[in-house]
Design an enzyme around this catalytic site. Structure first.
Site, short mmCIF file in Angstrom:
data_model
loop_
_atom_site.label_atom_id
_atom_site.label_comp_id
_atom_site.label_asym_id
_atom_site.label_seq_id
_atom_site.Cartn_x
_atom_site.Cartn_y
_atom_site.Cartn_z
N GLY A 146 -8.82 -14.41 9.43
CA GLY A 146 -7.70 -12.99 9.88
C GLY A 146 -9.45 -12.41 10.37
N ALA A 227 -6.16 -5.48 0.17
CA ALA A 227 -5.61 -5.96 1.32
C ALA A 227 -4.24 -5.14 0.80
CB ALA A 227 -5.43 -7.97 0.54
N ARG A 228 -2.89 -5.93 -0.16
CA ARG A 228 -2.23 -4.78 -0.48
C ARG A 228 -1.82 -5.01 -2.16
NH1 ARG A 228 -2.29 -2.49 3.44
NH2 ARG A 228 -0.62 -2.00 4.73
N GLU A 257 -0.09 3.81 -6.16
CA GLU A 257 -0.41 3.85 -4.77
C GLU A 257 -0.29 5.69 -5.01
OE1 GLU A 257 -2.42 2.78 -1.46
OE2 GLU A 257 -3.15 1.20 -2.74
N HIS A 276 -8.03 3.43 -1.83
CA HIS A 276 -7.24 2.83 -0.72
C HIS A 276 -7.95 3.53 0.95
CE1 HIS A 276 -3.57 0.09 0.99
NE2 HIS A 276 -4.80 0.73 2.04
#
Length: 315
Positions: A146, A227-228, A257, A276
């Site tokens: 994407g 990403a996650r 997190e 992050h």
């Protein structure tokens, strides 16, 4: 028209608002400084969590459009949220450049043994003989081609990497040598050198980087997750890194997190953990506001909004 805006951004946004706009400010806890019962638009910010969001939903029954600055919206799409008929737009594209730069950093740090070289400098020790690699002709697989994936490809291509992307609906894209669809990337794993996960967290992608994926990679492969955390089975990754199924990993996001001090991920020698932070940039705030203002103009004009989230798909 009444808007709910984050307290930290009001001063930056208000000069761009039309004169007939009324603003209700909200802090990170969801406390409002006015009546939001007739507010149509809500612009959330990064520290918003489910309890805060639910508090605002309750205070704003007339809400029609919610803009979130995040690219990933899995934390927003709660059952309570999905009960409401609200248009959700996200920040896709806003963070692509800094994240892509971080991905190149992770790749170069691994290929050039930067952690070892930094350690040698600190020890004032002159050592040679590292198995330093070139990136030329190495294969990079980007799972999720994407906006962020395409920014990564644009910065990786000049290094001479062969770049393969995957996306639900494959199509030719600039800087990609090949783009495959659905789960086709799985058959390519034995031939890749670097894997970047840039896909949203959905029911389909939850822990889809599992033991079978990690065992299919060659031993020299390097995994990068921007990403996650939930897309990776962390227990399988710890086993893979401990037993040498793959060479190493860079994680900018983890399941819990902040990462607890007792997590074994901290102590593994072949892992690079960042808090992050890959999407951080002094330009992100400016880009987020510009996207929101453009969408606000579209909203008022009845035009299609940018970055509308398919709530069923999760992105």
């Amino acid at each position: 028209m009444k808007l709910i805006l984050p307290l930290d951004l009001v001063a930056d946004i208000e000069p761009h608002l039309p004169p007939d706009t009324e603003v209700v400010r909200v802090d990170v806890e969801g406390n409002l400084d006015g009546d939001a019962s007739d507010a149509e638009v809500y612009f959330s910010w990064f520290l918003s969590r489910s309890p805060t969001l639910h508090k605002i939903l309750e205070a704003a029954p007339a809400l029609r459009w919610h803009h979130a600055p995040n690219a990933g919206v899995n934390h927003i799409l709660t059952p309570t949220y999905l009960e409401r008929d609200i248009i959700l737009t996200n920040g896709a594209g806003v963070h692509g450049i800094p994240i892509a730069e971080f991905v190149i950093t992770y790749i170069l740090a691994h290929a050039k043994h930067l952690s070892e070289l930094y350690a040698l400098q600190a020890e004032r020790h002159w050592k040679k003989g590292f198995a330093i690699q070139e990136l030329t002709d190495a294969t990079l697989l980007i799972i999720g081609a994407g906006g962020i994936g395409q920014e990564i490809a644009a910065r990786a291509k000049p290094f001479g990497l062969k770049i393969i992307g995957s996306r639900r609906h494959p199509q030719e894209l600039p800087n990609f040598d090949k783009v495959v669809g659905a789960d086709e990337w799985r058959s390519l794993l034995p031939g890749v050198d670097y894997v970047v996960i840039a896909t949203p967290l959905t029911l389909e992608t939850k822990e889809f980087i599992d033991e079978s994926v990690l065992r299919a990679l060659p031993k020299h492969a390097y995994l990068i997750n921007i990403a996650r955390g939930g897309v990776v089975d962390e227990s399988a990754l710890i086993k893979a890194l401990t037993e040498g199924w793959i060479a190493g990993a860079a994680l900018d996001t983890v399941n819990s997190e902040p990462l607890p001090p007792e997590s074994p991920l901290w102590s593994l020698p072949n892992i690079f953990i960042t808090p992050h932070t890959s999407g951080h940039s002094p330009k992100s705030k400016q880009r987020s506001i510009a996207l929101f203002i453009d969408n606000l103009k579209r909203y008022q004009a009845g035009q299609p909004l940018r970055n509308v989230v398919d709530k069923e798909a999760g992105y």
